[in-house]
Design a protein around this motif. Sequence first.
Motif, PDB file in Angstrom:
ATOM      1  N   SER A   1      42.094  37.851  41.468  1.00 50.60           N
ATOM      2  CA  SER A   1      41.089  38.978  41.827  1.00 50.60           C
ATOM      3  C   SER A   1      40.613  38.887  40.019  1.00 50.60           C
ATOM      4  CB  SER A   1      42.633  39.684  42.083  1.00 50.60           C
ATOM      5  OG  SER A   1      42.685  39.886  42.953  1.00 50.60           O
ATOM      6  N   ARG A   2      42.545  38.722  38.724  1.00 53.19           N
ATOM      7  CA  ARG A   2      41.878  38.746  37.837  1.00 53.19           C
ATOM      8  C   ARG A   2      40.552  38.248  37.140  1.00 53.19           C
ATOM      9  NH1 ARG A   2      47.379  38.743  34.317  1.00 53.19           N
ATOM     10  NH2 ARG A   2      45.129  38.763  32.406  1.00 53.19           N
ATOM     11  N   TYR A   3      40.969  36.709  37.514  1.00 54.01           N
ATOM     12  CA  TYR A   3      39.342  36.185  36.819  1.00 54.01           C
ATOM     13  C   TYR A   3      37.821  37.010  37.419  1.00 54.01           C
ATOM     14  CZ  TYR A   3      37.192  31.842  35.780  1.00 54.01           C
ATOM     15  OH  TYR A   3      36.105  30.805  35.868  1.00 54.01           O
ATOM     16  N   GLN A   4      38.226  36.990  38.772  1.00 52.11           N
ATOM     17  CA  GLN A   4      36.740  37.404  39.427  1.00 52.11           C
ATOM     18  C   GLN A   4      36.585  39.056  38.278  1.00 52.11           C
ATOM     19  OE1 GLN A   4      34.784  36.633  41.356  1.00 52.11           O
ATOM     20  NE2 GLN A   4      36.245  34.446  41.711  1.00 52.11           N
ATOM     21  N   ASP A   5      37.199  39.986  38.180  1.00 53.09           N
ATOM     22  CA  ASP A   5      37.283  40.880  37.481  1.00 53.09           C
ATOM     23  C   ASP A   5      37.269  40.515  36.460  1.00 53.09           C
ATOM     24  OD1 ASP A   5      38.712  42.790  39.330  1.00 53.09           O
ATOM     25  OD2 ASP A   5      40.348  42.597  38.030  1.00 53.09           O
ATOM     26  N   VAL A   6      37.319  39.298  35.272  1.00 52.56           N
ATOM     27  CA  VAL A   6      36.660  39.342  34.082  1.00 52.56           C
ATOM     28  C   VAL A   6      35.329  38.707  34.198  1.00 52.56           C
ATOM     29  CG1 VAL A   6      36.758  37.267  32.208  1.00 52.56           C
ATOM     30  CG2 VAL A   6      38.629  38.545  33.210  1.00 52.56           C
ATOM     31  N   LEU A   7      34.715  37.790  35.112  1.00 50.52           N
ATOM     32  CA  LEU A   7      33.684  37.286  35.736  1.00 50.52           C
ATOM     33  C   LEU A   7      32.617  39.111  36.179  1.00 50.52           C
ATOM     34  CD1 LEU A   7      31.934  35.685  36.614  1.00 50.52           C
ATOM     35  CD2 LEU A   7      32.452  35.610  38.922  1.00 50.52           C
ATOM     36  N   GLN A   8      33.309  39.548  36.305  1.00 51.02           N
ATOM     37  CA  GLN A   8      31.993  40.957  36.848  1.00 51.02           C
ATOM     38  C   GLN A   8      32.021  42.054  35.664  1.00 51.02           C
ATOM     39  OE1 GLN A   8      34.295  43.595  39.775  1.00 51.02           O
ATOM     40  NE2 GLN A   8      32.463  45.150  39.764  1.00 51.02           N
ATOM     41  N   GLN A   9      33.384  41.654  34.943  1.00 49.48           N
ATOM     42  CA  GLN A   9      32.438  41.838  33.492  1.00 49.48           C
ATOM     43  C   GLN A   9      31.437  42.131  32.940  1.00 49.48           C
ATOM     44  OE1 GLN A   9      33.785  45.138  32.072  1.00 49.48           O
ATOM     45  NE2 GLN A   9      33.259  45.242  30.176  1.00 49.48           N
ATOM     46  N   ILE A  10      31.938  40.586  33.138  1.00 49.00           N
ATOM     47  CA  ILE A  10      30.702  39.626  32.173  1.00 49.00           C
ATOM     48  C   ILE A  10      29.648  39.498  32.459  1.00 49.00           C
ATOM     49  CG2 ILE A  10      29.998  37.377  31.351  1.00 49.00           C
ATOM     50  CD1 ILE A  10      33.190  36.659  30.940  1.00 49.00           C
ATOM     51  N   ASN A  11      29.552  39.826  33.895  1.00 51.91           N
ATOM     52  CA  ASN A  11      28.055  39.900  34.163  1.00 51.91           C
ATOM     53  C   ASN A  11      27.649  41.668  34.407  1.00 51.91           C
ATOM     54  OD1 ASN A  11      27.457  37.621  35.482  1.00 51.91           O
ATOM     55  ND2 ASN A  11      28.815  38.052  37.253  1.00 51.91           N
ATOM     56  N   THR A  12      28.517  42.257  34.373  1.00 49.10           N
ATOM     57  CA  THR A  12      28.203  43.691  33.900  1.00 49.10           C
ATOM     58  C   THR A  12      27.549  44.373  32.441  1.00 49.10           C
ATOM     59  OG1 THR A  12      29.629  45.045  35.436  1.00 49.10           O
ATOM     60  CG2 THR A  12      28.509  46.329  33.898  1.00 49.10           C
ATOM     61  N   GLU A  13      28.127  43.056  31.815  1.00 47.29           N
ATOM     62  CA  GLU A  13      28.025  42.998  30.089  1.00 47.29           C
ATOM     63  C   GLU A  13      26.368  42.511  30.392  1.00 47.29           C
ATOM     64  OE1 GLU A  13      30.886  41.079  28.492  1.00 47.29           O
ATOM     65  OE2 GLU A  13      31.928  43.282  28.674  1.00 47.29           O
ATOM     66  N   ASN A  14      26.408  41.718  31.119  1.00 47.90           N
ATOM     67  CA  ASN A  14      24.961  40.851  30.896  1.00 47.90           C
ATOM     68  C   ASN A  14      24.453  41.281  31.170  1.00 47.90           C
ATOM     69  OD1 ASN A  14      26.133  38.586  29.484  1.00 47.90           O
ATOM     70  ND2 ASN A  14      26.350  37.383  31.287  1.00 47.90           N
ATOM     71  N   ALA A  15      24.148  42.340  32.286  1.00 45.46           N
ATOM     72  CA  ALA A  15      23.468  43.376  32.828  1.00 45.46           C
ATOM     73  C   ALA A  15      22.578  44.869  32.186  1.00 45.46           C
ATOM     74  CB  ALA A  15      23.436  43.842  34.119  1.00 45.46           C
ATOM     75  N   LEU A  16      23.582  44.756  31.406  1.00 45.88           N
ATOM     76  CA  LEU A  16      24.122  45.882  29.925  1.00 45.88           C
ATOM     77  C   LEU A  16      23.116  44.994  28.796  1.00 45.88           C
ATOM     78  CD1 LEU A  16      24.369  48.877  28.748  1.00 45.88           C
ATOM     79  CD2 LEU A  16      25.775  48.467  27.913  1.00 45.88           C
ATOM     80  N   ALA A  17      23.347  44.140  28.612  1.00 45.10           N
ATOM     81  CA  ALA A  17      22.143  44.146  27.872  1.00 45.10           C
ATOM     82  C   ALA A  17      21.455  43.856  27.659  1.00 45.10           C
ATOM     83  CB  ALA A  17      22.870  42.205  26.715  1.00 45.10           C
ATOM     84  N   GLU A  18      20.674  43.111  29.257  1.00 46.37           N
ATOM     85  CA  GLU A  18      19.187  42.833  29.319  1.00 46.37           C
ATOM     86  C   GLU A  18      18.722  43.885  29.514  1.00 46.37           C
ATOM     87  OE1 GLU A  18      15.661  41.592  31.012  1.00 46.37           O
ATOM     88  OE2 GLU A  18      17.468  40.494  29.729  1.00 46.37           O
ATOM     89  N   GLU A  19      19.467  44.558  29.948  1.00 52.78           N
ATOM     90  CA  GLU A  19      19.130  46.902  29.803  1.00 52.78           C
ATOM     91  C   GLU A  19      18.715  47.181  28.392  1.00 52.78           C
ATOM     92  OE1 GLU A  19      20.746  49.623  32.102  1.00 52.78           O
ATOM     93  OE2 GLU A  19      20.639  48.363  34.027  1.00 52.78           O
ATOM     94  N   VAL A  20      19.444  46.760  27.549  1.00 51.90           N
ATOM     95  CA  VAL A  20      19.223  47.241  26.020  1.00 51.90           C
ATOM     96  C   VAL A  20      18.341  46.240  25.562  1.00 51.90           C
ATOM     97  CG1 VAL A  20      20.222  47.067  23.779  1.00 51.90           C
ATOM     98  CG2 VAL A  20      21.455  48.131  26.102  1.00 51.90           C
TER      99      VAL A  20
END
Length: 323
Positions: A206-225
Amino acid sequence: MADTNYDVDYNDKRFTEVETDKGKALTDLENTYAGMISDSDTYFQAQIDASKDWADKQAQIQSEQTDLAIEKIEQQKDQAKKDYLKEQAGAYADWQKQSNPYGANAEQMASAGMENTGYRESAQVSLYNTYQNRVATARESYNNAVLNYNNAIKDARLQNSSVLAEIAYNSLRQQLELSLEGFQYKNNLILDKAAKKTELENTYYSRYQDVLQQINTENALAEEVRQYNENKAMRQAQQVPLDSTSEQDSGIQSGSSSKSRSIDMDSVLALGFGPISTETLENLVRQGVVKEYIGNGRYRYRRTKSSEAFPVGKLLTSNRFLN
């Protein structure tokens, strides 16, 4: 437009931290249960050894008691033999004394005038028969005593064997019960360890998936920026202001330089709204909640004085700030 790679970097230190923590937790779990299992083996083996020692001690005591009983019987046998030999010797001595032709008995018969008569011969036979009867009676008594003593010894040995067999049986039964109890306890520990290991695996997955989700969220935010910066640069190139408020806040007037600037993502996250979309960011700027400015050649953002009195959740859910 340059290609942008948003592939997840699985060498990210956050993944490494999760794996490191997981490895340490699993090692601690293994060590804990290894100690418990080893201690349980030691405990139950000590109980089994104690049962064996008890059985050996009881068998020793029983054998000593039996040996003592047999020793007493053997002493009684020896005494019976001595008594028999004593009686035999006494009977012989009496016969010799009474049948002595020069003894007191012979003198009495001679004075009575019966020395050369048939009575003397008859008396001698009677004396000899008496001697033989005494010896025979003593021998029979001795033989009966020996037989009884031998039977008593056999009974003692049989009793000893019976008691020893009971001691061995009870000890073996106790040892088997302890072995089974130890096996069940150890098996429960192993099953419990397996369950705890699965629980740990799930936790760190679950922690691993949380990190993966966080990185994907950051990537999505970076794309929006990135898209936001690109659109903003295009508007500036066309000398079309994004809006009057943000243009004033950033110090950019119509007809200003069309050089493209990027957004400082750290300043966006520092606002306290989390990874918000560019649309939400623009709305916050228009509503006066966030101030846009340029620092070090990048678009930066900070909360305005008027918004600091409102909680973050209220700002994001209020109709005043969301269009």
